[in-house]
Design an enzyme around this catalytic site. Structure first.
Site, PDB file in Angstrom:
ATOM      1  N   THR A 185     -14.456   2.065 -14.844  1.00 39.09           N
ATOM      2  CA  THR A 185     -13.193   1.603 -14.242  1.00 39.09           C
ATOM      3  C   THR A 185     -13.007   0.156 -14.670  1.00 39.09           C
ATOM      4  O   THR A 185     -13.984  -0.581 -14.843  1.00 39.09           O
ATOM      5  CB  THR A 185     -13.237   1.648 -12.708  1.00 39.09           C
ATOM      6  OG1 THR A 185     -14.228   0.730 -12.263  1.00 39.09           O
ATOM      7  CG2 THR A 185     -13.555   3.028 -12.204  1.00 39.09           C
ATOM      8  N   GLU A 330     -12.451   7.712 -10.682  1.00 38.44           N
ATOM      9  CA  GLU A 330     -13.506   8.344  -9.877  1.00 38.44           C
ATOM     10  C   GLU A 330     -13.180   9.792  -9.526  1.00 38.44           C
ATOM     11  O   GLU A 330     -14.021  10.514  -9.003  1.00 38.44           O
ATOM     12  CB  GLU A 330     -13.728   7.559  -8.577  1.00 38.44           C
ATOM     13  CG  GLU A 330     -14.370   6.194  -8.739  1.00 38.44           C
ATOM     14  CD  GLU A 330     -13.372   5.080  -9.042  1.00 38.44           C
ATOM     15  OE1 GLU A 330     -12.253   5.382  -9.509  1.00 38.44           O
ATOM     16  OE2 GLU A 330     -13.718   3.905  -8.806  1.00 38.44           O
ATOM     17  N   LYS A 438       0.056  -8.380   5.001  1.00 36.32           N
ATOM     18  CA  LYS A 438      -0.047  -8.392   6.463  1.00 36.32           C
ATOM     19  C   LYS A 438       0.823  -9.518   7.000  1.00 36.32           C
ATOM     20  O   LYS A 438       0.482 -10.690   6.879  1.00 36.32           O
ATOM     21  CB  LYS A 438      -1.500  -8.578   6.899  1.00 36.32           C
ATOM     22  CG  LYS A 438      -2.325  -7.328   6.661  1.00 36.32           C
ATOM     23  CD  LYS A 438      -3.667  -7.635   6.035  1.00 36.32           C
ATOM     24  CE  LYS A 438      -4.200  -6.374   5.369  1.00 36.32           C
ATOM     25  NZ  LYS A 438      -4.797  -6.622   4.064  1.00 36.32           N
ATOM     26  N   TRP A 443       2.313  -4.327   8.624  1.00 33.73           N
ATOM     27  CA  TRP A 443       2.030  -4.171   7.194  1.00 33.73           C
ATOM     28  C   TRP A 443       3.320  -3.962   6.401  1.00 33.73           C
ATOM     29  O   TRP A 443       4.205  -3.221   6.827  1.00 33.73           O
ATOM     30  CB  TRP A 443       1.112  -2.966   6.957  1.00 33.73           C
ATOM     31  CG  TRP A 443      -0.309  -3.203   7.340  1.00 33.73           C
ATOM     32  CD1 TRP A 443      -0.813  -4.302   7.972  1.00 33.73           C
ATOM     33  CD2 TRP A 443      -1.408  -2.330   7.105  1.00 33.73           C
ATOM     34  NE1 TRP A 443      -2.157  -4.166   8.153  1.00 33.73           N
ATOM     35  CE2 TRP A 443      -2.550  -2.954   7.637  1.00 33.73           C
ATOM     36  CE3 TRP A 443      -1.543  -1.084   6.502  1.00 33.73           C
ATOM     37  CZ2 TRP A 443      -3.806  -2.379   7.578  1.00 33.73           C
ATOM     38  CZ3 TRP A 443      -2.785  -0.502   6.443  1.00 33.73           C
ATOM     39  CH2 TRP A 443      -3.923  -1.148   6.977  1.00 33.73           C
TER      40      TRP A 443
HETATM   41  P1  ADP Z   1      -8.418   1.576 -13.035  1.00 32.94           P
HETATM   42  O1  ADP Z   1      -9.511   1.841 -13.987  1.00 32.94           O
HETATM   43  O2  ADP Z   1      -7.392   0.590 -13.457  1.00 32.94           O
HETATM   44  O3  ADP Z   1      -8.847   1.393 -11.596  1.00 32.94           O
HETATM   45  P2  ADP Z   1      -7.441   4.129 -12.279  1.00 32.94           P
HETATM   46  O4  ADP Z   1      -6.565   4.991 -13.087  1.00 32.94           O
HETATM   47  O5  ADP Z   1      -8.726   4.659 -11.829  1.00 32.94           O
HETATM   48  O6  ADP Z   1      -7.600   2.876 -13.151  1.00 32.94           O
HETATM   49  O7  ADP Z   1      -6.617   3.560 -11.054  1.00 32.94           O
HETATM   50  C1  ADP Z   1      -6.495   4.295  -9.894  1.00 32.94           C
HETATM   51  C2  ADP Z   1      -5.529   3.650  -8.957  1.00 32.94           C
HETATM   52  O8  ADP Z   1      -4.221   3.617  -9.514  1.00 32.94           O
HETATM   53  C3  ADP Z   1      -5.348   4.422  -7.674  1.00 32.94           C
HETATM   54  O9  ADP Z   1      -6.359   4.170  -6.756  1.00 32.94           O
HETATM   55  C4  ADP Z   1      -4.002   3.940  -7.199  1.00 32.94           C
HETATM   56  O10 ADP Z   1      -4.096   2.708  -6.532  1.00 32.94           O
HETATM   57  C5  ADP Z   1      -3.253   3.724  -8.484  1.00 32.94           C
HETATM   58  N1  ADP Z   1      -2.377   4.878  -8.733  1.00 32.94           N
HETATM   59  C6  ADP Z   1      -2.614   5.948  -9.504  1.00 32.94           C
HETATM   60  N2  ADP Z   1      -1.564   6.788  -9.490  1.00 32.94           N
HETATM   61  C7  ADP Z   1      -0.645   6.246  -8.671  1.00 32.94           C
HETATM   62  C8  ADP Z   1       0.659   6.638  -8.220  1.00 32.94           C
HETATM   63  N3  ADP Z   1       1.249   7.758  -8.629  1.00 32.94           N
HETATM   64  N4  ADP Z   1       1.283   5.821  -7.358  1.00 32.94           N
HETATM   65  C9  ADP Z   1       0.716   4.674  -6.930  1.00 32.94           C
HETATM   66  N5  ADP Z   1      -0.489   4.256  -7.317  1.00 32.94           N
HETATM   67  C10 ADP Z   1      -1.159   5.022  -8.178  1.00 32.94           C
END
Ligand code: ADP
Length: 539
Positions: A185, A330, A438, A443
């Site tokens: 990640t 993950e 916040k 929120w």
């Molecule tokens: P990175 O390696 O940058 O963390 P990921 O693809 O694993 O990349 O990122 C996952 C995160 O991306 C999610 O936990 C969420 O916060 C955000 N995410 C993924 N898809 C969406 C979506 N459709 N809308 C909003 N947030 C999203």
């Protein structure tokens, strides 16, 4: 009492073996990094994967070894996926957009012995070579005619490596829990963390992905994964498409609007997958040439929230069904999505867009719940916000060689997202837990504000962050990148937002900027924005 059924282990190599025999009509089309188009069948890909497995064996690669890639979406990258995992080694896809010091860290952390690299990314490897001394072989993913000059000694050429290798290779049989793929990640803070997929998790995820209630892939689909194979395995398409019998269109290095449109139109793509920024580029381009997306049935939008204006444009202007999807590294990555259902079909236009703006229902295999800070389950009323927890067979249970395992609790994974779940089961991301604002004990969702802001015609990109405020704890600050040639004022933006959100949600200030910082996976880098504007409201 146990069932009396065969204990055949799930194995990634079986996917390609199946497709080579039964999905003969499908083709794999690649826009080559060297230029031009390459096309072949799953049977061809299988033969070459076996040749590559033989070659890797002769280079000394063994079961459990990590083999890295720094590469675009191409047929060669596809062959590496199958050859490496099929022989029991681990395909470690590296995101070339990471900072060089992060790439050094993960190559050393993973102990990669071999690195496959596309021509584009060779300079990147040349620059870090002294710091990755554990790498024994570097293979340039091209043919002899395109081998570049390089400061690196002993570079191997991909096509030469395959040449003369036996087209037969007996895939070893092993436990389906054997590791198959590794993806780090990007991590906005701290070092990147490795997610180690297994054969079992990959195959189950692929079977679940193609169903009509998920990505809806079948033998008639021509699927274009714009999402990179270096980021969560192109959302699993290299495994799902051969199971579904779909053709795959690999865009190579051409991720811009014009290149994508050329491939979509020329190759009659039916299903697209990518992040909102990529679609913004495509839509702008198609609009600028007065073009169409007539071959396309559906577009999966994920990785960041799909703004309503984007859903409208695909649906109303181009007749493309948008599938808003959510997931993460993950989770292999598929978690939830907005597939077509009678409920969605029956909704009027406005209600339908409201539903599609949510991140959807979990696919079978993924369980979800929202909890408060003490871990108590919260109601699915569409209003109550909570920490989103998930579990399932393709969700990580820990990070590779890491002690940072706080997110894994009692068999659940804390996604780090805050969301609501409505009575119909649709989950909506409110924010990353670290980005939610916040204000006075309540929120505010930065994502929702951004999604409305990008609906304004002069806005190219918007970012909302919570900034310390003497009275309210935090207040929203809106940063805007204007479209080229557009001018816009704070008053105009606030007036535009004021009939869309509650008055107390309105940003206290709007700042116009030339550009915004992004992570290696294209998400807004809010830590940097917050640091830069830390004292904006306190002086
Ligand atoms: P990175 O390696 O940058 O963390 P990921 O693809 O694993 O990349 O990122 C996952 C995160 O991306 C999610 O936990 C969420 O916060 C955000 N995410 C993924 N898809 C969406 C979506 N459709 N809308 C909003 N947030 C999203």
């Amino acid at each position: 009492m146990l069932g009396i059924m065969m204990d055949k282990q799930l194995n990634i190599a079986d996917i390609l073996e199946y497709a080579a025999v039964y999905n003969r009509d499908a083709e794999i089309v690649t826009r080559l990094v060297e230029g031009g188009i390459h096309r072949y069948t799953y049977a061809d890909a299988l033969t070459r994967s076996k040749q590559l497995a033989n070659a890797l064996q002769s280079l000394g690669v063994q079961i459990g070894d990590r083999v890295a890639t720094l590469a675009w979406n191409t047929h060669r990258h596809f062959e590496i996926y199958y050859a490496v995992s099929g022989m029991g080694a681990i395909t470690h896809t590296i995101n070339p957009r990471l900072f060089p010091e992060q790439i050094v860290y993960i190559i050393n952390h993973a102990e990669d012995g071999v690195v496959f690299v596309d021509l584009t990314f060779l300079p990147l490897l040349e620059a870090i070579a002294p710091q990755i001394s554990g790498v024994r072989h570097i293979v340039v993913m091209t043919d002899a005619a395109h081998m570049p000059e390089s400061s690196l000694p002993g570079l191997l050429c991909y096509e030469d490596l395959l040449q003369g290798q036996e087209a037969d290779f007996e895939w070893p049989q092993f436990d389906e829990k054997t590791a198959a793929g590794l993806c780090y990640t990007s991590g906005t803070t701290g070092n990147p963390k490795g997610v180690l997929y297994s054969h079992r998790s990959t195959v189950l995820h692929a079977i679940a992905s193609c169903r009509s209630s998920a990505l809806n892939l079948g033998p008639m689909s021509r699927v274009l994964p714009v999402v990179p194979m270096f980021h969560v395995c192109a959302w699993g398409i290299p495994y799902a498409a051969p199971i579904a019998g779909s053709s795959i269109l690999f865009p190579g290095a051409g991720m811009d609007g014009a290149s994508l449109h050329g491939l979509i139109d020329g190759e009659k793509a039916t299903a697209l997958l990518g992040v909102p920024t990529v679609w913004l580029g495509l839509l702008n381009y198609v609009e600028s040439i007065g073009g169409h997306l007539d071959s396309v049935d559906s577009v999966v939008i994920g990785g960041s929230a799909a703004p309503r204006s984007m859903l409208e444009k695909f649906q109303d202007q181009y007749g493309v069904f948008p599938i808003h999807a959510w997931g993460m590294t993950e989770m292999s990555p598929m978690g939830s999505l907005c597939a077509m259902t009678p409920y969605l079909k029956g909704a009027d236009r406005d209600a339908r867009l409201r539903i599609q703006s949510k991140q959807g229902r979990p696919v079978f295999g993924v369980e979800m719940k929202i909890v408060d800070d003490e871990g108590n389950a919260l109601p699915h009323d569409g209003r109550t916000f909570g920490r989103l927890m998930v579990r399932g067979p393709w969700i990580a249970s820990g990070y590779y060689r890491s002690d940072e395992n706080a997110a894994f609790q009692d068999g659940w994974f804390d996604t780090g997202d805050v969301s609501t779940i409505d009575p119909e089961g649709y989950m909506q991301i409110v924010d990353r837990s670290k980005d939610v604002i916040k204000s006075g004990g309540e929120w505010i969702s930065s994502i929702e504000l951004e999604n409305y802001a990008v609906g304004h015609p002069s806005v190219a990109e918007a970012c909302v962050v919570g900034i310390a405020h003497p009275k309210w704890d935090e207040r929203p600050l809106l940063l805007i990148v204007n479209r080229e040639g557009a001018t816009c004022t704070k008053d105009a933006i606030i007036a535009y937002l004021s009939d869309k959100v509650a008055k107390w949600w309105l940003p206290d200030d709007v700042v116009f900027v030339e550009s915004l910082p992004h992570t290696a996976t294209g998400k807004l880098l809010k830590t940097e924005v917050r640091a830069r504007f830390e004292r904006h409201y306190t002086g």
